[in-house]
Design a protein around this motif. Structure first.
Motif, PDB file in Angstrom:
ATOM      1  N   TRP A 238      -2.902  -6.987   6.234  1.00  0.00           N
ATOM      2  CA  TRP A 238      -3.843  -5.939   5.832  1.00  0.00           C
ATOM      3  C   TRP A 238      -4.422  -6.238   4.450  1.00  0.00           C
ATOM      4  O   TRP A 238      -5.627  -6.151   4.222  1.00  0.00           O
ATOM      5  CB  TRP A 238      -3.121  -4.591   5.824  1.00  0.00           C
ATOM      6  CG  TRP A 238      -4.015  -3.380   5.827  1.00  0.00           C
ATOM      7  CD1 TRP A 238      -4.382  -2.628   6.907  1.00  0.00           C
ATOM      8  CD2 TRP A 238      -4.643  -2.767   4.684  1.00  0.00           C
ATOM      9  NE1 TRP A 238      -5.200  -1.600   6.520  1.00  0.00           N
ATOM     10  CE2 TRP A 238      -5.386  -1.654   5.158  1.00  0.00           C
ATOM     11  CE3 TRP A 238      -4.662  -3.048   3.332  1.00  0.00           C
ATOM     12  CZ2 TRP A 238      -6.116  -0.831   4.320  1.00  0.00           C
ATOM     13  CZ3 TRP A 238      -5.409  -2.237   2.477  1.00  0.00           C
ATOM     14  CH2 TRP A 238      -6.116  -1.138   2.973  1.00  0.00           C
ATOM     15  N   ARG A 239      -3.551  -6.613   3.529  1.00  0.00           N
ATOM     16  CA  ARG A 239      -4.009  -6.882   2.165  1.00  0.00           C
ATOM     17  C   ARG A 239      -4.833  -8.172   2.088  1.00  0.00           C
ATOM     18  O   ARG A 239      -5.732  -8.283   1.238  1.00  0.00           O
ATOM     19  CB  ARG A 239      -2.813  -6.947   1.209  1.00  0.00           C
ATOM     20  CG  ARG A 239      -2.153  -5.590   1.011  1.00  0.00           C
ATOM     21  CD  ARG A 239      -1.080  -5.619  -0.057  1.00  0.00           C
ATOM     22  NE  ARG A 239       0.111  -6.354   0.324  1.00  0.00           N
ATOM     23  CZ  ARG A 239       0.553  -7.457  -0.263  1.00  0.00           C
ATOM     24  NH1 ARG A 239      -0.118  -7.984  -1.275  1.00  0.00           N
ATOM     25  NH2 ARG A 239       1.656  -8.048   0.147  1.00  0.00           N
ATOM     26  N   PHE A 240      -4.545  -9.153   2.923  1.00  0.00           N
ATOM     27  CA  PHE A 240      -5.342 -10.371   2.992  1.00  0.00           C
ATOM     28  C   PHE A 240      -6.781 -10.021   3.368  1.00  0.00           C
ATOM     29  O   PHE A 240      -7.736 -10.511   2.764  1.00  0.00           O
ATOM     30  CB  PHE A 240      -4.728 -11.325   4.018  1.00  0.00           C
ATOM     31  CG  PHE A 240      -5.354 -12.691   4.066  1.00  0.00           C
ATOM     32  CD1 PHE A 240      -4.776 -13.758   3.391  1.00  0.00           C
ATOM     33  CD2 PHE A 240      -6.512 -12.932   4.797  1.00  0.00           C
ATOM     34  CE1 PHE A 240      -5.340 -15.029   3.438  1.00  0.00           C
ATOM     35  CE2 PHE A 240      -7.083 -14.194   4.860  1.00  0.00           C
ATOM     36  CZ  PHE A 240      -6.499 -15.238   4.175  1.00  0.00           C
ATOM     37  N   HIS A 241      -6.926  -9.144   4.374  1.00  0.00           N
ATOM     38  CA  HIS A 241      -8.267  -8.705   4.783  1.00  0.00           C
ATOM     39  C   HIS A 241      -8.943  -7.915   3.667  1.00  0.00           C
ATOM     40  O   HIS A 241     -10.153  -8.059   3.427  1.00  0.00           O
ATOM     41  CB  HIS A 241      -8.163  -7.861   6.053  1.00  0.00           C
ATOM     42  CG  HIS A 241      -9.484  -7.410   6.602  1.00  0.00           C
ATOM     43  ND1 HIS A 241     -10.108  -6.252   6.184  1.00  0.00           N
ATOM     44  CD2 HIS A 241     -10.299  -7.978   7.535  1.00  0.00           C
ATOM     45  CE1 HIS A 241     -11.239  -6.113   6.840  1.00  0.00           C
ATOM     46  NE2 HIS A 241     -11.384  -7.150   7.655  1.00  0.00           N
TER      47      HIS A 241
ATOM     48  N   LYS B 104      -1.845   5.496   5.153  1.00  0.00           N
ATOM     49  CA  LYS B 104      -2.154   6.753   5.830  1.00  0.00           C
ATOM     50  C   LYS B 104      -3.111   6.473   6.974  1.00  0.00           C
ATOM     51  O   LYS B 104      -4.121   5.778   6.799  1.00  0.00           O
ATOM     52  CB  LYS B 104      -2.796   7.737   4.848  1.00  0.00           C
ATOM     53  CG  LYS B 104      -3.196   9.072   5.476  1.00  0.00           C
ATOM     54  CD  LYS B 104      -3.858   9.979   4.442  1.00  0.00           C
ATOM     55  CE  LYS B 104      -4.259  11.315   5.071  1.00  0.00           C
ATOM     56  NZ  LYS B 104      -4.915  12.196   4.062  1.00  0.00           N
ATOM     57  N   GLU B 105      -2.794   6.997   8.151  1.00  0.00           N
ATOM     58  CA  GLU B 105      -3.681   6.829   9.304  1.00  0.00           C
ATOM     59  C   GLU B 105      -4.970   7.603   9.090  1.00  0.00           C
ATOM     60  O   GLU B 105      -4.965   8.716   8.579  1.00  0.00           O
ATOM     61  CB  GLU B 105      -2.987   7.315  10.582  1.00  0.00           C
ATOM     62  CG  GLU B 105      -1.802   6.462  10.999  1.00  0.00           C
ATOM     63  CD  GLU B 105      -1.156   6.948  12.276  1.00  0.00           C
ATOM     64  OE1 GLU B 105      -1.685   7.920  12.876  1.00  0.00           O
ATOM     65  OE2 GLU B 105      -0.125   6.371  12.693  1.00  0.00           O
ATOM     66  N   VAL B 106      -6.096   6.976   9.497  1.00  0.00           N
ATOM     67  CA  VAL B 106      -7.410   7.608   9.351  1.00  0.00           C
ATOM     68  C   VAL B 106      -8.192   7.445  10.644  1.00  0.00           C
ATOM     69  O   VAL B 106      -7.973   6.502  11.411  1.00  0.00           O
ATOM     70  CB  VAL B 106      -8.207   6.999   8.173  1.00  0.00           C
ATOM     71  CG1 VAL B 106      -7.548   7.319   6.846  1.00  0.00           C
ATOM     72  CG2 VAL B 106      -8.375   5.497   8.346  1.00  0.00           C
TER      73      VAL B 106
ATOM     74  N   VAL C 190      -5.762   2.376   9.110  1.00  0.00           N
ATOM     75  CA  VAL C 190      -5.102   3.028   7.981  1.00  0.00           C
ATOM     76  C   VAL C 190      -5.846   2.719   6.690  1.00  0.00           C
ATOM     77  O   VAL C 190      -6.628   1.768   6.600  1.00  0.00           O
ATOM     78  CB  VAL C 190      -3.629   2.564   7.835  1.00  0.00           C
ATOM     79  CG1 VAL C 190      -2.825   2.908   9.078  1.00  0.00           C
ATOM     80  CG2 VAL C 190      -3.554   1.068   7.539  1.00  0.00           C
ATOM     81  N   LYS C 191      -5.581   3.548   5.701  1.00  0.00           N
ATOM     82  CA  LYS C 191      -5.980   3.283   4.324  1.00  0.00           C
ATOM     83  C   LYS C 191      -4.716   3.246   3.470  1.00  0.00           C
ATOM     84  O   LYS C 191      -3.743   3.941   3.744  1.00  0.00           O
ATOM     85  CB  LYS C 191      -6.932   4.367   3.807  1.00  0.00           C
ATOM     86  CG  LYS C 191      -8.325   4.286   4.389  1.00  0.00           C
ATOM     87  CD  LYS C 191      -9.262   5.304   3.741  1.00  0.00           C
ATOM     88  CE  LYS C 191     -10.683   5.178   4.289  1.00  0.00           C
ATOM     89  NZ  LYS C 191     -11.600   6.181   3.670  1.00  0.00           N
TER      90      LYS C 191
END
Length: 250
Positions: free
Chosen positions: A161-164, A212-214, A227-228
């Motif tokens: 996720w953080r790579f993206h 957190k799911e969005v 998520v965010k």
């Protein structure tokens, strides 16, 4: 060789998994640098017989180096410390429950090294973080695997996720034959499990604290839903860049 190898392991997987894995690697690439990160037990003293057997076995293998944690540590920390210890900038990180079959010609490492020359940066192998290549410069740019994940599990999805978030693209995957993921359920008895061998703590931290799911926006990556991020990442190993820039001056 233009890469190092890191293998994470613990006592219950020594004879059945680690020993044959290292022997199969050395059969194809005896010169390969292998860093073995061995975890301690979550609710028990370190297994002294295992420590002696591990050190004896690694001493018999060319270019193998142990990192032993007396107490249980997160997979994120084991990955980070192994990668930091490796002498090369690109590191092949392996779970211990892998099988690399012996073949007469064109085994795993021949094909892997061909891909390594053509595929820059970080990439997964066969879609899995059971075997992947990390580029140290990208690891520093993204931020190391999150050591607040105190058990096993979710560290790969969090990094994905953080790579993206950092580069605006996903970690690529390449397909390679002659490496089999056994997916062993053998695990340490001392920590609370969530899904299979993954720690419940890690799952709860990712789902209930860090993300957190969005419904709108966000990014899914390897998670169940979009998520965010709610909790910022602390800088880990802040002097590694300084080391890389000045190590040849010492």
């Amino acid at each position: 060789m233009k890469y190092s190898i890191v293998i994470t392991t613990f006592d219950k997987r020594f004879d059945e998994f680690l020993v044959p894995l290292i022997r199969s690697i050395k059969q194809e690439r005896n010169e390969a640098e292998i860093i073995v990160t061995a975890n301690g037990s979550a609710r028990a003293p370190f297994n002294e017989k295992y420590r002696a057997a591990l050190l004896s076995f690694l001493a018999s293998q060319h270019n193998c180096f142990p990192i032993i944690f007396p107490n249980f540590q997160s997979l994120a920390k084991m990955w980070n410390r192994g990668i930091l210890t490796a002498s090369q900038d690109r590191v092949l990180v392996l779970n211990d429950d892998l099988h690399i079959p012996a073949v007469n010609d064109g085994g795993f490492f021949a094909k892997f090294e061909d891909v390594l020359q053509r595929q820059p940066g970080t990439f997964k192998i066969n879609g899995s973080f059971s075997h992947y290549v990390i580029d140290k410069s990208e690891l520093i740019d993204v931020g190391f695997f999150d050591e607040r994940l105190l058990g096993l599990g979710e560290e790969d999805g969090d990094f994905f996720w953080r790579f993206h978030e950092k580069f605006g693209r996903e970690i690529p995957s390449v397909e390679l034959p002659n490496i089999d993921n056994i997916n062993s359920d053998i695990s340490d008895d001392g920590y609370t499990k969530g899904i299979r061998t993954a720690a419940k703590f890690n799952r709860d931290y990712i789902k209930n604290v860090k993300y957190k799911e969005v419904l709108i926006g966000g990014y899914r990556g390897m998670f169940d839903k979009r998520v965010k991020k709610q909790v910022p990442d602390e800088m880990q190993y802040p002097y590694e860049t300084f080391y890389r820039e000045h190590k040849d001056l010492v």
